[in-house]
Design an enzyme around this catalytic site. Structure first.
Site, short mmCIF file in Angstrom:
data_model
loop_
_atom_site.label_atom_id
_atom_site.label_comp_id
_atom_site.label_asym_id
_atom_site.label_seq_id
_atom_site.Cartn_x
_atom_site.Cartn_y
_atom_site.Cartn_z
N ASP A 95 7.20 -1.23 8.32
CA ASP A 95 6.47 -2.89 8.13
C ASP A 95 5.67 -2.53 10.10
OD1 ASP A 95 6.27 -4.48 6.57
OD2 ASP A 95 8.74 -4.74 6.58
N ASP A 152 5.33 -4.37 -0.29
CA ASP A 152 4.70 -5.36 0.96
C ASP A 152 3.47 -3.74 1.50
OD1 ASP A 152 7.72 -5.81 -0.08
OD2 ASP A 152 8.09 -7.22 1.90
N1 GLY Z 1 7.78 -8.34 3.73
C1 GLY Z 1 9.16 -8.60 3.42
C2 GLY Z 1 8.20 -10.71 3.36
O1 GLY Z 1 8.12 -10.31 1.94
O2 GLY Z 1 9.29 -11.27 2.67
#
Ligand code: GLY
Length: 374
Positions: A95, A152
């Site tokens: 992330d 994600d």
């Molecule tokens: N990236 C983690 C979520 O969407 O909760």
């Protein structure tokens, strides 16, 4: 209020957003906000948590739209704060895209600050280093999850495409494309629903299994995961021109739109239950999908894009009319009724900073915002 009877007036919403974000600046201060619960106060998360880029990203976006210096001042130091954390023991993972796109990359785009570009490239190298060559995927999390990949990450690929544009080194984009091909092959199902987690053998790259993750079950329809896939694939099309990603984004968009309830704001998982009436909404999934649908409409000019823009506007109108904090000046967030991680009982019916960010981003797009972070 019947959302279908009304049309969203993006300028009116934008004016309210500016006033709201001005109040948020004094309320939030130096906090790194993630979740606001019933008391309407954002928490102060650790800065290496995946959501730390969204608040500064919102500030840069307001600065880009208005030229007002106080947004820039409030956003300025965030990329440096992230870099400092990177140089200490930390929990950064895939992330870094969400974290450095909204800070370093946005700052560099708007100010040409060279330190910001360096920090963005540093994060892109970190993300590239998570690529598993045998399985063609970017590793998501840390600890012993060597073979775990999650949907994600599709959004974080924009950091790699940016890095190639910035450095002229094609390796970053190569890795992004390889991962995107794995998304097409293993994450997006034929009906347009999406797996959250896919596990591979980290040694051989062999597909092992899909897990429900933050969704209800392995075969369910986690709405935020679908929103990440939709938006991530349309971005990948924009960067590569390869129609396979565009068609995948459309497939997910059709699944998403077909499953929306009457007020156009998604439940947290479209297959959580036969009757979803008592299931919580996830306004963050609605905001992310709306911004992704606007991107899709942009990539499909003319009649082919109309339906996507229409769907996005209906979702945004309902978020604005039915899920906002407009009448509560002391509330530190913009949207209510987000769902973070329902199966773990974490952060259900709360405000989420990424829901707020993508709502602002989508309204900015309706107002003609042309810069892109993703
Ligand atoms: N990236 C983690 C979520 O969407 O909760």
């Amino acid at each position: 209020m019947d959302a279908l009877q009304n049309k969203l007036n993006a300028s009116v919403v934008w004016e309210q957003l500016e006033r709201k974000v001005d109040r948020m600046i004094s309320l939030i201060g130096d906090k790194s906000p993630h979740v606001a619960k019933a008391d309407g106060k954002y928490d102060d998360q650790r800065i290496d948590w995946w959501t730390s880029g969204f608040w500064p990203g919102m500030l840069w976006l307001l600065h880009d739209m208005t030229g007002k210096p106080h947004y820039k001042e409030a956003a300025w130091s965030w990329d440096e704060r992230l870099e400092q954390r990177m140089l200490q023991p930390n929990y950064f993972d895939h992330d870094v895209g969400f974290q450095f796109l909204h800070t370093a990359v946005f700052k560099h785009k708007l100010t040409q600050n060279e330190d910001a570009a360096r920090r963005g490239l540093f994060a892109a190298n970190f993300l590239t280093g998570r690529f598993n060559l045998s399985g063609s995927f970017i590793r998501a999390w840390n600890s012993d999850k060597h073979g775990w990949s999650i949907i994600d990450t599709a959004m974080n690929l924009s950091l790699l495409f940016w890095a190639t544009e910035q450095s002229k080194d094609p390796r970053f984009a190569h890795v992004a494309r390889e991962h995107a091909n794995t998304v097409l092959k293993h994450f997006i199902r034929e009906d347009g629903s999406v797996n959250h987690i896919v596990c591979f053998d980290p040694e051989t790259g062999e597909y092992l299994e899909a897990l429900g993750g933050q969704g209800h079950a392995p075969n369910s329809g986690w709405s935020r995961g679908a929103a990440w896939a939709l938006y991530g694939m349309v971005n990948t099309f924009r960067y590569t021109g390869d129609a396979a990603y565009l068609r995948a984004a459309q497939r997910v968009a059709h699944f998403f739109i077909a499953h929306l309830p009457e007020d156009h704001v998604p439940h947290w998982d479209f297959r959580a239950n036969k009757s979803l009436a008592d299931e919580p909404r996830d306004t963050s999934a609605g905001a992310i999908a709306a911004s992704g649908l606007l991107e899709l409409a942009d990539q499909l000019p003319g009649e082919e894009g109309w339906a996507y823009r229409d769907a996005a506007e209906r979702m945004l109108l309902s978020l604005y009319e039915n899920y906002g904090t407009w009448d509560n000046e002391a509330h530190e967030a913009i949207l209510l009724q987000g769902t973070g991680y329902k199966p773990a009982g974490e952060n259900v019916d709360v405000s989420l900073i990424y829901g707020d960010y993508f709502f602002v981003e989508a309204i900015a797009k309706l107002k003609g915002w042309k810069n892109r972070i993703f």
